[in-house]
Enzyme design. Sequence first.
Site, PDB file in Angstrom:
ATOM      1  N   THR A 133       0.683  -1.147  -0.072  1.00  0.00           N
ATOM      2  CA  THR A 133       0.046  -0.071   0.020  1.00  0.00           C
ATOM      3  C   THR A 133       0.866   1.422  -0.167  1.00  0.00           C
ATOM      4  O   THR A 133       2.133   1.209   0.512  1.00  0.00           O
ATOM      5  CB  THR A 133      -0.864  -0.034   1.286  1.00  0.00           C
ATOM      6  OG1 THR A 133      -1.408   1.195   1.438  1.00  0.00           O
ATOM      7  CG2 THR A 133      -0.236  -0.503   2.460  1.00  0.00           C
ATOM      8  N   ASP A 134       0.261   2.274  -0.468  1.00  0.00           N
ATOM      9  CA  ASP A 134       1.051   3.638  -0.202  1.00  0.00           C
ATOM     10  C   ASP A 134       1.283   3.986   0.886  1.00  0.00           C
ATOM     11  O   ASP A 134       1.896   4.925   1.293  1.00  0.00           O
ATOM     12  CB  ASP A 134       0.178   4.599  -1.249  1.00  0.00           C
ATOM     13  CG  ASP A 134      -1.242   5.000  -0.880  1.00  0.00           C
ATOM     14  OD1 ASP A 134      -1.556   4.417   0.257  1.00  0.00           O
ATOM     15  OD2 ASP A 134      -1.794   6.080  -1.319  1.00  0.00           O
ATOM     16  N   GLU A 135       0.212   3.592   1.968  1.00  0.00           N
ATOM     17  CA  GLU A 135       0.351   3.966   3.390  1.00  0.00           C
ATOM     18  C   GLU A 135       1.505   3.739   4.098  1.00  0.00           C
ATOM     19  O   GLU A 135       1.942   4.418   4.962  1.00  0.00           O
ATOM     20  CB  GLU A 135      -0.648   3.414   4.275  1.00  0.00           C
ATOM     21  CG  GLU A 135      -2.091   3.734   3.800  1.00  0.00           C
ATOM     22  CD  GLU A 135      -3.191   3.387   4.573  1.00  0.00           C
ATOM     23  OE1 GLU A 135      -3.024   3.500   5.774  1.00  0.00           O
ATOM     24  OE2 GLU A 135      -4.558   3.305   4.030  1.00  0.00           O
ATOM     25  N   TYR A 159      -1.693  -0.725  11.088  1.00  0.00           N
ATOM     26  CA  TYR A 159      -1.975  -1.262   9.974  1.00  0.00           C
ATOM     27  C   TYR A 159      -0.633  -1.141   8.858  1.00  0.00           C
ATOM     28  O   TYR A 159       0.012  -2.113   8.359  1.00  0.00           O
ATOM     29  CB  TYR A 159      -2.946  -0.783   9.159  1.00  0.00           C
ATOM     30  CG  TYR A 159      -3.148  -1.034   7.654  1.00  0.00           C
ATOM     31  CD1 TYR A 159      -3.483  -2.487   7.125  1.00  0.00           C
ATOM     32  CD2 TYR A 159      -3.189  -0.092   6.513  1.00  0.00           C
ATOM     33  CE1 TYR A 159      -3.462  -2.812   5.845  1.00  0.00           C
ATOM     34  CE2 TYR A 159      -3.243  -0.183   5.217  1.00  0.00           C
ATOM     35  CZ  TYR A 159      -3.429  -1.449   4.806  1.00  0.00           C
ATOM     36  OH  TYR A 159      -3.527  -1.901   3.518  1.00  0.00           O
ATOM     37  N   LYS A 163       2.158  -3.800   7.111  1.00  0.00           N
ATOM     38  CA  LYS A 163       2.597  -3.760   5.696  1.00  0.00           C
ATOM     39  C   LYS A 163       3.766  -3.407   5.489  1.00  0.00           C
ATOM     40  O   LYS A 163       4.423  -4.153   4.701  1.00  0.00           O
ATOM     41  CB  LYS A 163       1.313  -2.828   5.203  1.00  0.00           C
ATOM     42  CG  LYS A 163      -0.010  -3.486   4.991  1.00  0.00           C
ATOM     43  CD  LYS A 163      -0.345  -4.727   4.189  1.00  0.00           C
ATOM     44  CE  LYS A 163      -0.138  -4.761   2.918  1.00  0.00           C
ATOM     45  NZ  LYS A 163      -0.619  -6.096   2.395  1.00  0.00           N
TER      46      LYS A 163
HETATM   47  P1  NAD Z   1     -10.003  -7.009   2.227  1.00  0.00           P
HETATM   48  O1  NAD Z   1      -9.882  -6.709   3.577  1.00  0.00           O
HETATM   49  O2  NAD Z   1     -11.199  -6.690   1.423  1.00  0.00           O
HETATM   50  O3  NAD Z   1      -9.610  -8.425   1.659  1.00  0.00           O
HETATM   51  C1  NAD Z   1      -8.468  -9.357   2.503  1.00  0.00           C
HETATM   52  C2  NAD Z   1      -8.654 -10.675   2.241  1.00  0.00           C
HETATM   53  O4  NAD Z   1      -7.748 -11.358   2.861  1.00  0.00           O
HETATM   54  C3  NAD Z   1     -10.185 -11.291   2.752  1.00  0.00           C
HETATM   55  O5  NAD Z   1     -10.781 -11.990   1.963  1.00  0.00           O
HETATM   56  C4  NAD Z   1      -9.822 -11.887   4.093  1.00  0.00           C
HETATM   57  O6  NAD Z   1     -10.504 -13.084   4.109  1.00  0.00           O
HETATM   58  C5  NAD Z   1      -8.364 -12.566   3.496  1.00  0.00           C
HETATM   59  N1  NAD Z   1      -7.344 -12.919   4.600  1.00  0.00           N
HETATM   60  C6  NAD Z   1      -7.037 -12.232   5.655  1.00  0.00           C
HETATM   61  N2  NAD Z   1      -6.213 -12.981   6.328  1.00  0.00           N
HETATM   62  C7  NAD Z   1      -5.931 -14.105   5.652  1.00  0.00           C
HETATM   63  C8  NAD Z   1      -4.962 -15.130   6.003  1.00  0.00           C
HETATM   64  N3  NAD Z   1      -4.491 -15.078   7.259  1.00  0.00           N
HETATM   65  N4  NAD Z   1      -4.846 -16.128   5.215  1.00  0.00           N
HETATM   66  C9  NAD Z   1      -5.768 -15.984   4.052  1.00  0.00           C
HETATM   67  N5  NAD Z   1      -6.581 -14.928   3.711  1.00  0.00           N
HETATM   68  C10 NAD Z   1      -6.672 -14.069   4.595  1.00  0.00           C
HETATM   69  O7  NAD Z   1      -8.640  -5.999   1.646  1.00  0.00           O
HETATM   70  P2  NAD Z   1      -8.545  -5.438   0.274  1.00  0.00           P
HETATM   71  O8  NAD Z   1      -8.840  -4.097   0.134  1.00  0.00           O
HETATM   72  O9  NAD Z   1      -8.944  -6.369  -0.778  1.00  0.00           O
HETATM   73  O10 NAD Z   1      -6.947  -5.466   0.079  1.00  0.00           O
HETATM   74  C11 NAD Z   1      -6.160  -6.492  -0.518  1.00  0.00           C
HETATM   75  C12 NAD Z   1      -4.676  -6.113  -0.139  1.00  0.00           C
HETATM   76  O11 NAD Z   1      -4.346  -5.020  -1.100  1.00  0.00           O
HETATM   77  C13 NAD Z   1      -4.307  -6.033   1.080  1.00  0.00           C
HETATM   78  O12 NAD Z   1      -2.903  -6.675   0.961  1.00  0.00           O
HETATM   79  C14 NAD Z   1      -3.915  -4.517   1.287  1.00  0.00           C
HETATM   80  O13 NAD Z   1      -3.078  -4.209   2.152  1.00  0.00           O
HETATM   81  C15 NAD Z   1      -3.705  -3.974  -0.228  1.00  0.00           C
HETATM   82  N6  NAD Z   1      -4.152  -2.693  -0.756  1.00  0.00           N
HETATM   83  C16 NAD Z   1      -5.493  -2.244  -0.424  1.00  0.00           C
HETATM   84  C17 NAD Z   1      -5.885  -0.979  -0.865  1.00  0.00           C
HETATM   85  C18 NAD Z   1      -7.313  -0.591  -0.847  1.00  0.00           C
HETATM   86  O14 NAD Z   1      -7.673   0.460  -1.175  1.00  0.00           O
HETATM   87  N7  NAD Z   1      -8.277  -1.274  -0.379  1.00  0.00           N
HETATM   88  C19 NAD Z   1      -4.941  -0.151  -1.374  1.00  0.00           C
HETATM   89  C20 NAD Z   1      -3.327  -0.675  -1.502  1.00  0.00           C
HETATM   90  C21 NAD Z   1      -3.227  -1.720  -1.232  1.00  0.00           C
END
Ligand code: NAD
Length: 347
Positions: A133-135, A159, A163
């Site tokens: 993430t950018d965070e 968080y 990450k």
């Molecule tokens: P989300 O919370 O919607 O989904 C996360 C998924 O991971 C869920 O389905 C959860 O059940 C699964 N999960 C959690 N712990 C687990 C484990 N121990 N084993 C297997 N599965 C597990 O998150 P998202 O928004 O889809 O984000 C996905 C990724 O992208 C993350 O790594 C997040 O840091 C990154 N990200 C998200 C954003 C955003 O804006 N949403 C931006 C940049 C990066």
Amino acid sequence: MTILVTGAAGFIGSNFVMDWLNSEDENIISLDNLTYAGNLDNLSPLSNDSRHFFVKGDIGDTEYIFSTLKKYKPRAIVNFAAETHVDNSISEPINFIETNILGTYKLLQNTLLYWKGLEDTQKNNFRFIHISTDEVYGALDKAANPVTERNCYMPNNPYSASKAASDHLIRAWYQTYNLPVVTTHCSNNFGPFQFPEKLIPLCIINAINDKPLPLYGDGQQVRDWLYVSDHCDAIRKVLKNGQMGETYNIGGNSERTNIEVVQMICNLLDDIRPMKNKSSYTKLISFVKDRPGHDRRYAIDSSKIQKELGWQPKVNFELGMEKTVRWYLDHDEWLRNIIRSHNKEVK
Ligand code: NAD
């Protein structure tokens, strides 16, 4: 050929799996341990697709992960699995340490063991894409330039710290063991299938249920927004042509304050689904006590991926927001199922 996608039942993971099967001729193993944020309904459009297999498993479960890798022999792993909600990381950081740090470590170790057992060609072609993430770069001043891949890490909440820690492990497994990894740093995503704890779906759902639209502090926090299909497209390009050991920033070039985002949702709803009393949804906006350690501004420079991999965001913010609002309005059943299965009212 098969790729393994972790966290595939979450917001971005499920969008990625569907995007992949629409554009590539390669099977997917979706792995997810179905935390509160994982939702099999997100993958239900694929229930008749023979190229897709779902397995329930935890990235931190060493035996299960190793046997899954041996069984399906993926030629790549895309790791989305994570705890992702900043508010939860403040109230219960341990889950973030366990999944984002320890879980990533165990996934890396098992991948390394599996990768070492591959034949030379398979070894050379293998990729582990880590979705960050950018965070991790921390907050920027108003006038500061958007962050490049060379900016220092300065995470400010549990968080982003978890990450950041996982990103360091990824880097170390490349430098130390030559595991072929690539890391991406994306800004805030929006679009279909996002769990309604995050700002955009939360506001849409609360608005249509005549509930307050909570905005932290003065609502002037700035985020860069990217429509989720553009993120999926970027990850596909990284998987195809990204350089091993490299990191790529991905952003929408769409900085907006939180209040601008919420006002835009209200304006769209005023047009698409006007309130019965002819008032405006903006009346529901309610400022609440700010989140501790709340970063003021994130902004990301994605010129590296644009130049090196030819990626560009295609969906502009306004169009993406309209698509998003319409999607949630059209997927009442999806929303009701989430709310029912969590047995809690959306705040
Ligand atoms: P989300 O919370 O919607 O989904 C996360 C998924 O991971 C869920 O389905 C959860 O059940 C699964 N999960 C959690 N712990 C687990 C484990 N121990 N084993 C297997 N599965 C597990 O998150 P998202 O928004 O889809 O984000 C996905 C990724 O992208 C993350 O790594 C997040 O840091 C990154 N990200 C998200 C954003 C955003 O804006 N949403 C931006 C940049 C990066």
